[in-house]
Design a protein around this motif. Structure first.
Motif, PDB file in Angstrom:
ATOM      1  N   TRP A   1       0.580  -1.221   0.050  1.00 42.37           N
ATOM      2  CA  TRP A   1      -0.155  -0.002  -0.028  1.00 42.37           C
ATOM      3  C   TRP A   1       0.792   1.141   0.011  1.00 42.37           C
TER       4      TRP A   1
ATOM      5  N   TRP B   1       2.427   1.978  -3.413  1.00 42.34           N
ATOM      6  CA  TRP B   1       1.485   2.437  -4.377  1.00 42.34           C
ATOM      7  C   TRP B   1       1.325   3.803  -4.063  1.00 42.34           C
TER       8      TRP B   1
ATOM      9  N   GLY C   1       2.879  -0.517  -6.695  1.00 43.45           N
ATOM     10  CA  GLY C   1       2.207  -1.617  -5.927  1.00 43.45           C
ATOM     11  C   GLY C   1       2.291  -2.656  -6.575  1.00 43.45           C
TER      12      GLY C   1
END
Length: 455
Positions: free
Chosen positions: A60, A63, A79
């Protein structure tokens, strides 16, 4: 092998025994393992769950950083690359995973922060990376130096920001050392434990290599680029780096926003410093000792894929899918062979209730027995040349022993057939799979449990 040591340390902590060795003192790893086993009951799954959570947060964060530093396409690619590479996303108990999370989080904060509190938190995160492994000692220094050069002077004085990072790191480190003084009686207890780790084994002697020789510096980076689990990423990252350098030469500035350029400086400085420390000083040459280099490669690759997708969407998507698929395939074919042998040995020891002598998977089978509340001494090590007495139970691969009259096979455990990828490769060129994949490409014989009878 290290995963077994971390699991053993977590089980010791769960039983109320404070760790005193190299593995157990890496608190950001051992404490979550202990918490998972304590809440859900000890098992390999519950020990691995905290690392799965860390991996998920890391994906996460990759990303989010890609989106903030460049654009949505870069974030998506970053990601996906993190999620499909077992170097970053794994249920395995690997200290590099939490270390990488804290490193990336510290860099992201230092690149974004515009107030002193953001830089303080970056310093604390740098300490957390250090607490995972002392090879992250470069991080607070590079964070402070880059901040001193690149922080926004309109929002905070650069000197104040750099000092905030170093002061926060130093304060957290002092608290850690004070804990060792109070509990273990020595300020540098953990450092001493790490220096004693490995004794005279290769790769553990400080300044063991010749810093003046080119191969000292070239060989590890070439090995890092060629490392099977990172190769797909590097195949994109290296051309991406070349194009970035060409673009900077032509236009005088790297593309992207200000935060992204600061992050790039942090990643570049961190990669150089981590490599110099690990390779030149600590004699640690494998890529997982300086994971920031692999992180920088991922963001280079993600940026290159996003740039291609902006011009040719289908080509960019195809490239991303190809790299991710290659990473998954490599992680599957490079898994250690005979992963179930320890389970068979532990099950046999539980079933027969007597000590079993074995020459393989000793530590893992003992850990499995301990998790089941059984004595780990039900498995003992059989070394070459050790005597085998009448009445002994012996666990060995078929063909490893020369049975004598009176020996009895109590159980047979099915071996492993040749993996499917290896069979497919061998159809093209018989024997190629073994040359490429080594032991992982070979079938495994059955395992036998013998009761030794009188000769």
């Amino acid at each position: 092998m290290d995963s077994l040591e971390y699991s053993r340390a977590a089980m010791d902590l769960l039983d109320g025994t404070l760790p005193r060795d190299h593995w157990g003192l890496r608190w950001p790893l051992t404490l979550p393992l202990t918490l998972g086993a304590g809440l859900l009951g000890p098992s390999e799954l519950t020990l691995s769950l905290p690392l799965l959570l860390v991996s998920s947060v890391l994906v996460w964060l990759a990303w989010l950083c890609g989106c903030r530093w460049s654009n949505a396409a870069t974030g998506l690619a970053a990601g996906a690359l993190f999620a499909t590479s077992p170097v970053f996303a794994s249920m395995g108990i690997i200290v590099a995973v939490p270390e990488t999370l804290f490193t990336l989080a510290a860099i992201a904060l230092a690149a974004r922060a515009e107030r002193a509190r953001g830089f303080v938190l970056a310093g604390v995160l740098a300490w957390a990376a250090w607490a995972c492994r002392e090879t992250s000692a470069y991080l607070p220094v590079t964070l402070a130096l880059v901040t001193l050069v690149a922080a926004n002077p309109a929002m905070v004085r650069r000197g104040v920001a750099a000092a905030a990072i170093l002061a926060a790191f130093a304060a957290a480190l002092l608290a850690e050392l004070a804990f060792y003084r109070a509990v273990y009686g020595a300020w540098l207890f953990r450092v001493r434990a790490d220096l004693a780790h490995g004794q005279d084994a290769p790769g553990t002697r400080i300044l063991d290599t010749a810093p003046g020789r080119a191969e000292t510096w070239a060989a590890p980076i070439l090995e890092t680029i060629a490392a099977s689990l990172l190769t797909p990423i590097w195949l994109v990252a290296l051309p991406g780096l070349a194009l970035l350098v060409i673009g900077i030469a032509r236009h005088g500035m790297a593309p992207g926003n200000t935060e992204g350029r600061r992050a790039a400086l942090h990643l570049a400085a961190g990669s150089v410093a981590a490599y110099l420390l690990a390779v030149g000083v600590l004699n640690l040459e494998r890529y997982y000792y300086y994971p920031v280099v692999a992180v920088a490669a991922v963001f280079l690759a993600a940026r290159a894929i996003a740039a291609l997708a902006a011009r040719r969407p289908r080509a960019g998507a195809a490239l991303l899918v190809s790299v991710c698929a290659a990473s998954i395939a490599l992680s599957l074919v490079t898994r250690p062979p005979d992963a179930g042998t320890a389970e068979r040995l532990a099950a046999a020891a539980e079933e027969y209730g007597s000590p079993i002598k074995a020459d393989t998977k000793i530590k893992r089978s003992r850990l499995l027995l301990r998790m089941q509340g059984l004595s780990p001494t039900l498995v003992t090590r059989l070394r070459e040349g050790d005597p085998i007495m009448a009445g002994d139970l012996v666990f060995a691969a078929e063909g490893a022993l020369s049975p004598a009259p009176g020996w009895q096979i109590l159980a047979r455990y099915e071996g492993r057939p040749q993996p499917l990828p290896a069979r497919l490769i061998d159809r093209v060129d018989p024997g190629l799979a073994v040359r490429v994949l080594g032991d992982r490409a070979q079938a495994r014989p059955d395992w036998l449990l013998w009761r030794i009878g009188p000769g």
